[in-house]
Design a protein around this motif. Structure first.
Motif, mmCIF file in Angstrom:
data_model
loop_
_atom_site.group_PDB
_atom_site.id
_atom_site.type_symbol
_atom_site.label_atom_id
_atom_site.label_comp_id
_atom_site.label_asym_id
_atom_site.label_seq_id
_atom_site.Cartn_x
_atom_site.Cartn_y
_atom_site.Cartn_z
ATOM 1 N N TYR A 1 -14.524 -9.770 -7.254
ATOM 2 C CA TYR A 1 -14.167 -9.509 -5.842
ATOM 3 C C TYR A 1 -15.443 -9.154 -5.065
ATOM 4 C CZ TYR A 1 -11.331 -8.176 -1.852
ATOM 5 O OH TYR A 1 -10.761 -8.112 -0.594
ATOM 6 N N PHE B 1 -5.915 -1.245 -5.073
ATOM 7 C CA PHE B 1 -6.856 -1.928 -4.177
ATOM 8 C C PHE B 1 -8.275 -1.365 -4.371
ATOM 9 C CE2 PHE B 1 -9.079 -2.511 -0.105
ATOM 10 C CZ PHE B 1 -9.278 -3.875 -0.248
ATOM 11 N N MET C 1 -1.182 -15.473 -1.537
ATOM 12 C CA MET C 1 -0.691 -14.787 -2.745
ATOM 13 C C MET C 1 0.828 -14.840 -2.736
ATOM 14 S SD MET C 1 -3.112 -11.744 -4.067
ATOM 15 C CE MET C 1 -2.147 -10.414 -3.445
ATOM 16 N N THR D 1 -5.502 -7.768 -9.725
ATOM 17 C CA THR D 1 -4.914 -8.329 -8.493
ATOM 18 C C THR D 1 -3.443 -8.692 -8.738
ATOM 19 O OG1 THR D 1 -7.114 -9.192 -7.997
ATOM 20 C CG2 THR D 1 -5.309 -10.001 -6.634
ATOM 21 N N ILE E 1 -9.642 -3.092 -7.236
ATOM 22 C CA ILE E 1 -10.024 -4.479 -6.891
ATOM 23 C C ILE E 1 -11.432 -4.502 -6.299
ATOM 24 C CG2 ILE E 1 -9.558 -6.353 -5.228
ATOM 25 C CD1 ILE E 1 -6.577 -5.909 -5.691
ATOM 26 N N GLU F 1 1.009 -12.415 0.702
ATOM 27 C CA GLU F 1 -0.230 -12.190 1.476
ATOM 28 C C GLU F 1 -0.923 -13.498 1.819
ATOM 29 O OE1 GLU F 1 -3.573 -8.851 1.067
ATOM 30 O OE2 GLU F 1 -3.971 -10.492 -0.331
ATOM 31 N N ASN G 1 -6.004 -10.690 6.877
ATOM 32 C CA ASN G 1 -4.622 -10.566 6.418
ATOM 33 C C ASN G 1 -3.616 -10.752 7.550
ATOM 34 O OD1 ASN G 1 -5.865 -8.014 4.275
ATOM 35 N ND2 ASN G 1 -5.287 -10.057 3.612
ATOM 36 N N PHE H 1 -1.561 -5.520 -8.448
ATOM 37 C CA PHE H 1 -1.521 -5.151 -7.020
ATOM 38 C C PHE H 1 -0.417 -5.961 -6.321
ATOM 39 C CE2 PHE H 1 -3.418 -6.303 -2.772
ATOM 40 C CZ PHE H 1 -3.413 -5.047 -2.200
ATOM 41 N N TYR I 1 -9.458 -13.705 -6.393
ATOM 42 C CA TYR I 1 -8.041 -13.321 -6.270
ATOM 43 C C TYR I 1 -7.261 -13.568 -7.573
ATOM 44 C CZ TYR I 1 -9.113 -12.565 -1.405
ATOM 45 O OH TYR I 1 -9.665 -12.069 -0.244
ATOM 46 N N SER J 1 -4.919 -14.398 3.128
ATOM 47 C CA SER J 1 -6.232 -13.817 3.377
ATOM 48 C C SER J 1 -7.102 -14.922 3.970
ATOM 49 C CB SER J 1 -6.794 -13.279 2.052
ATOM 50 O OG SER J 1 -7.940 -12.523 2.297
ATOM 51 N N GLY K 1 -14.022 -4.803 5.875
ATOM 52 C CA GLY K 1 -13.238 -5.283 4.734
ATOM 53 C C GLY K 1 -12.589 -6.629 4.910
ATOM 54 N N SER K 2 -12.746 -7.245 6.091
ATOM 55 C CA SER K 2 -12.033 -8.483 6.414
ATOM 56 C C SER K 2 -10.525 -8.302 6.382
ATOM 57 C CB SER K 2 -12.438 -9.636 5.475
ATOM 58 O OG SER K 2 -12.069 -10.866 6.076
ATOM 59 N N SER K 3 -10.082 -7.100 6.754
ATOM 60 C CA SER K 3 -8.630 -6.890 6.861
ATOM 61 C C SER K 3 -8.052 -7.779 7.962
ATOM 62 C CB SER K 3 -8.325 -5.426 7.159
ATOM 63 O OG SER K 3 -8.740 -4.655 6.056
ATOM 64 N N TYR L 1 0.782 -1.230 0.000
ATOM 65 C CA TYR L 1 0.000 0.000 0.000
ATOM 66 C C TYR L 1 0.816 1.283 0.000
ATOM 67 C CZ TYR L 1 -3.665 -3.320 1.043
ATOM 68 O OH TYR L 1 -4.517 -4.383 0.983
HETATM 69 C C1 AVI Z 1 -7.406 -5.777 2.317
HETATM 70 N N1 AVI Z 1 -7.708 -7.197 2.266
HETATM 71 C C2 AVI Z 1 -8.827 -7.533 3.113
HETATM 72 C C3 AVI Z 1 -7.815 -7.760 0.902
HETATM 73 C C4 AVI Z 1 -8.127 -9.275 0.949
HETATM 74 O O1 AVI Z 1 -9.073 -9.688 0.281
HETATM 75 O O2 AVI Z 1 -7.447 -9.993 1.671
HETATM 76 C C5 AVI Z 1 -6.542 -7.527 0.114
HETATM 77 C C6 AVI Z 1 -6.577 -8.176 -1.240
HETATM 78 N N2 AVI Z 1 -5.643 -8.961 -1.711
HETATM 79 C C7 AVI Z 1 -5.981 -9.346 -2.934
HETATM 80 N N3 AVI Z 1 -7.155 -8.838 -3.234
HETATM 81 C C8 AVI Z 1 -7.560 -8.084 -2.192
#
Ligand code: AVI
Length: 304
Positions: free
Chosen positions: A42, A33, A237, A198, A36, A265, A152, A201, A191, A267, A147-149, A25
């Motif tokens: 998504y 994002f 990811m 994505t 996305i 990442e 992560n 990103f 994803y 998720s 956002g379900s952060s 970010y």
């Molecule tokens: C910010 N977060 C919740 C997103 C997720 O879905 O985990 C980040 C993301 N990574 C890929 N697409 C979106």
């Protein structure tokens, strides 16, 4: 406190080549994002927004008068508008975000739309120690983490973060979004979007390092690789090297061989009960959960 450079050196040198997704970010990554969130594949953003819209009046009622609303990792301040539109008494809003200029711009726009709202931006990494304005007299602190952060974070990080929020919100509540376990095909598509946003990103982590730290790498040398890992209920990811890839960071050279991916990442996806169990372990009382008709996303009201 470790820096981007330290963390990237450690990831390139270390055995599992893993780095925090927070480094996606910069301004470019935040813009990607936001794209996305608009993608047809998504589903989390539009599903959560629909839940917030459907239940906004009830949520506002639960918050009560004089609440101090604190949004963690506030970003563009879009979702909170849905709540604020239903809060008729004078509430105060405290958005916490690490990106100062981005946050201040978003606050200016919010203030134009909600002139009576008291807004106190806090520029800080919300996962670490930060100072909040005092809790209001006669009102409660309500945390908002959409956002379900939370997905992560590793489960251990999620637990310690929720413990910290429980203390910070003592006597109030947390409204938090958590993405749910579902058919892997739906997750895979979310994803691995057809437009390749994505993937851009994901690769932005290296571009961010190029801009900020002078990282040298071949941008055509990595493939976006995202898959559902069912044992941990998570999307992983990775940036997968095409052939051997050489990278140079601050005078140090690294080689990644095919298969030695950079893990960028996780998720995590939850069941409603699994998420409530973690919340309970962190000291919250899970009082209500709203889900959509497909059971794809959950919004939780956790009493602190
Ligand atoms: C910010 N977060 C919740 C997103 C997720 O879905 O985990 C980040 C993301 N990574 C890929 N697409 C979106």
């Amino acid at each position: 406190m470790s820096s981007f450079a330290d963390d990237l050196h450690a990831a390139l040198a270390g055995p599992d080549h893993s780095i925090s997704p927070k480094y996606f970010y910069d301004a470019k990554g935040s813009a990607l994002f936001e794209q996305i969130c608009e993608l047809p594949e998504y589903y989390p953003t539009r599903t959560e927004v629909a839940l917030l819209q459907r239940h906004a009046a009830e949520l506002a009622q639960r918050m009560g008068p004089q609440a101090q609303l604190i949004e963690y990792g506030a970003g563009a301040l879009m979702k909170v508008r849905l709540l604020l539109a239903h809060l008729d008494r004078c509430h105060s809003f405290v958005p916490v975000d690490i990106s100062g200029p981005h946050l201040l711009e978003a606050c200016k726009a919010l203030q134009r739309d909600f002139p009576a709202l008291s807004i106190t931006p806090v520029v800080a990494d919300f996962t670490r120690d930060h100072e909040l304005p005092p809790a209001p007299d006669g009102g409660q602190r309500i945390g908002f983490f959409p956002g379900s952060s939370i997905g992560n974070f590793t489960p251990e990080e999620a637990l310690s973060f929720l413990r910290m929020l429980r203390e910070e919100l003592d006597g109030g509540a947390l409204l938090i979004g958590a993405d749910l376990i579902k058919e892997p095909g739906v997750l895979h598509a979310a994803y691995n979007d057809a437009a390749g946003i994505t993937g851009r990103f994901n690769l932005n982590l290296l571009h961010h390092a190029q801009r900020e730290l002078g990282l040298e790498f071949d941008p055509r040398g990595f493939d976006h690789y995202a898959f559902y890992e069912p044992r941990h209920h998570r999307i992983e990811m990775h940036l997968m090297p095409r052939g051997v890839q050489e990278l140079q960071l601050q005078g140090r050279r690294y080689r990644l061989s095919p298969g030695e991916s950079l893990h960028t990442e996780n998720s995590h996806k939850y069941s409603v009960e699994g998420f409530q169990a973690i919340a309970r372990e962190a000291g919250f009382d899970p009082q209500h959960c709203w889900t959509d008709d497909k059971n794809w996303f959950s919004l939780h009201w956790l009493k602190a």
